[in-house]
Scaffold this active site. Structure first.
Site, short mmCIF file in Angstrom:
data_model
loop_
_atom_site.label_atom_id
_atom_site.label_comp_id
_atom_site.label_asym_id
_atom_site.label_seq_id
_atom_site.Cartn_x
_atom_site.Cartn_y
_atom_site.Cartn_z
N TYR A 291 5.71 14.54 10.74
CA TYR A 291 4.47 15.12 11.25
C TYR A 291 4.64 16.61 11.56
CZ TYR A 291 1.55 10.97 11.83
OH TYR A 291 0.75 9.88 11.60
N ASP B 278 10.35 -1.41 5.83
CA ASP B 278 9.47 -2.15 4.90
C ASP B 278 9.53 -3.65 5.19
OD1 ASP B 278 12.11 -2.19 4.02
OD2 ASP B 278 11.62 -2.13 1.89
#
Ligand code: IPM
Ligand code: MN
Length: 372
Positions: free
Chosen positions: A142, A226
């Site tokens: 970010y 994941d």
């Protein structure tokens, strides 16, 4: 009497509508005590861009730093799709997080008994769910530099985002994670992609070090992010506290939100470090849902995540645990009576709008508190 100063930032889209319902809760608490809340309002996001040409002003950042807590709605919407990247609505929220060093984002995913039917998952998978996603909030991709799009001059462009983590950033979020786990079911699961990313390798290493050094008594697991996403929808009750970086936390918390019935149900607290002198910490409370421009202005948004975020402020910033419980119980009671906003409606339930849901929650608070 103790007075707490709140900075309310309704923002864009459904933000002002759901903030309106929090104001009703604040008015009730001011009437009842024990503490008093003074509120001030500020613009952040697209509304601030329209008024001042930036997503947040220096003055608002200063007010946010000075407030005892910031209560935030939501920002963004298609109206501002074309504005320059550094003044887009989301930039206002990101600057607040960064300038106030709100590195620890706590996103509890609790499935209210009445809502087990509204999740897209089977009842037995979500019923009784009570987990926390702890998201690192001031680092990673970010904020990492460089963050650019370069014209390569051959008809091609190159976009770069940078994922960066320093040891101290992982250590401080790890500590919040272990502390949280100790107060709950004593289990922390760390998620990263150490099989692909260097930041994942360091993340894994530092979490293990903090565990070994300071929190041996907490059970620690590591899951690749994941596979963690898959496990979250397969059997979410295996988790207690999940700690992860900024981007994985953004994605995994949206998944966790759907386990609870709707994105409209998930509150969050973004916390800074505790000041050793004052024992206070900077904090911003916001629902996980966004500005939902498609339903903005219609009076149908679900105010529960926003009201529950305010309950988190009572819990984490003001130690008003009874009042926080009162709000949570009032939400559960309104749901148990069959009231539903459109996002959580199901067969045989009464569909209500934003204001009716807010009124019902305040009415339940009055009843539960024995105030007429
Ligand atoms: C969130 C939101 C924000 C984020 C946006 C609005 C910048 O999705 O708080 O989850 O990506 O952090
Ligand atoms: Mn998000």
């Amino acid at each position: 009497m103790t007075t707490h100063r709140l900075l309310l930032i309704p923002g864009d889209g459904i933000g002002p509508e759901v903030m309106g319902e929090v104001k009703k809760v604040i008015a009730f608490l001011n009437e009842r005590g024990p503490d008093r809340f003074e509120t001030e309002e500020a613009l952040v996001g697209g509304c601030c861009y329209d008024a001042h040409g930036v997503a947040v002003t220096d003055e608002t950042v200063a007010k946010a730093k000075a407030a005892d807590a910031v209560i935030f709605g939501s920002v963004g919407g298609p109206k501002w799709d074309g504005v320059p990247f550094d003044v887009r609505p989301e930039a206002g929220l990101l600057r607040l997080r960064k300038d106030l060093t709100l590195f620890a984002n706590i996103r509890p995913a609790v499935c209210y008994p009445a809502l087990a039917e509204s999740s897209s998952l089977k009842r037995e998978v979500v019923e009784g769910l009570d987990i926390v996603i702890l998201r690192e909030l001031t680092g990673g991709v970010y904020f990492g530099e460089p963050k650019t799009i370069t014209d390569l001059g051959n008809g091609q462009k190159r976009a770069v985002d940078t994922q960066v983590y320093d040891t101290y950033e992982i250590e401080r979020i790890a500590r919040v994670g272990f502390e949280l786990a100790k107060k709950r079911r004593n289990k922390l699961t760390s998620m990263e992609k150490r099989n692909v990313m260097k930041t994942g390798v360091l993340w894994h290493e530092v979490i293990n070090q903090v565990h070994e050094r300071e929190f041996k008594e907490v059970k620690l697991d590591h899951v690749l992010a994941d596979a963690g996403g898959m496990q979250l929808v397969r059997w979410p009750k295996q988790f207690d506290v999940i700690v992860c970086d900024n981007l994985f936390g953004d994605m995994l918390s949206d998944i966790a939100a759907m386990l609870t019935g709707s994105l409209g149900m998930l509150p969050s607290a973004s916390l800074g470090e505790v000041d050793p002198k004052t024992k206070k910490r900077r904090a911003l409370y916001e629902p996980v849902h966004g500005s939902a421009p498609d339903i903005a202005g219609k009076g149908i948004a679900n105010p529960i995540a926003m009201i529950a975020s305010f309950a988190m402020a009572l819990r984490y910033s003001f130690a008003l645990l009874n009042e926080a419980d009162l709000i949570d119980q009032a939400i559960a009671a309104a749901l148990a009576k069959g009231l539903r906003t459109a996002d959580i409606k199901s067969e045989g339930m009464t569909v209500v709008g934003t204001a009716q849901m807010g009124d019902a929650i305040v009415a339940e608070m009055r009843t539960l508190a024995g105030v007429q």
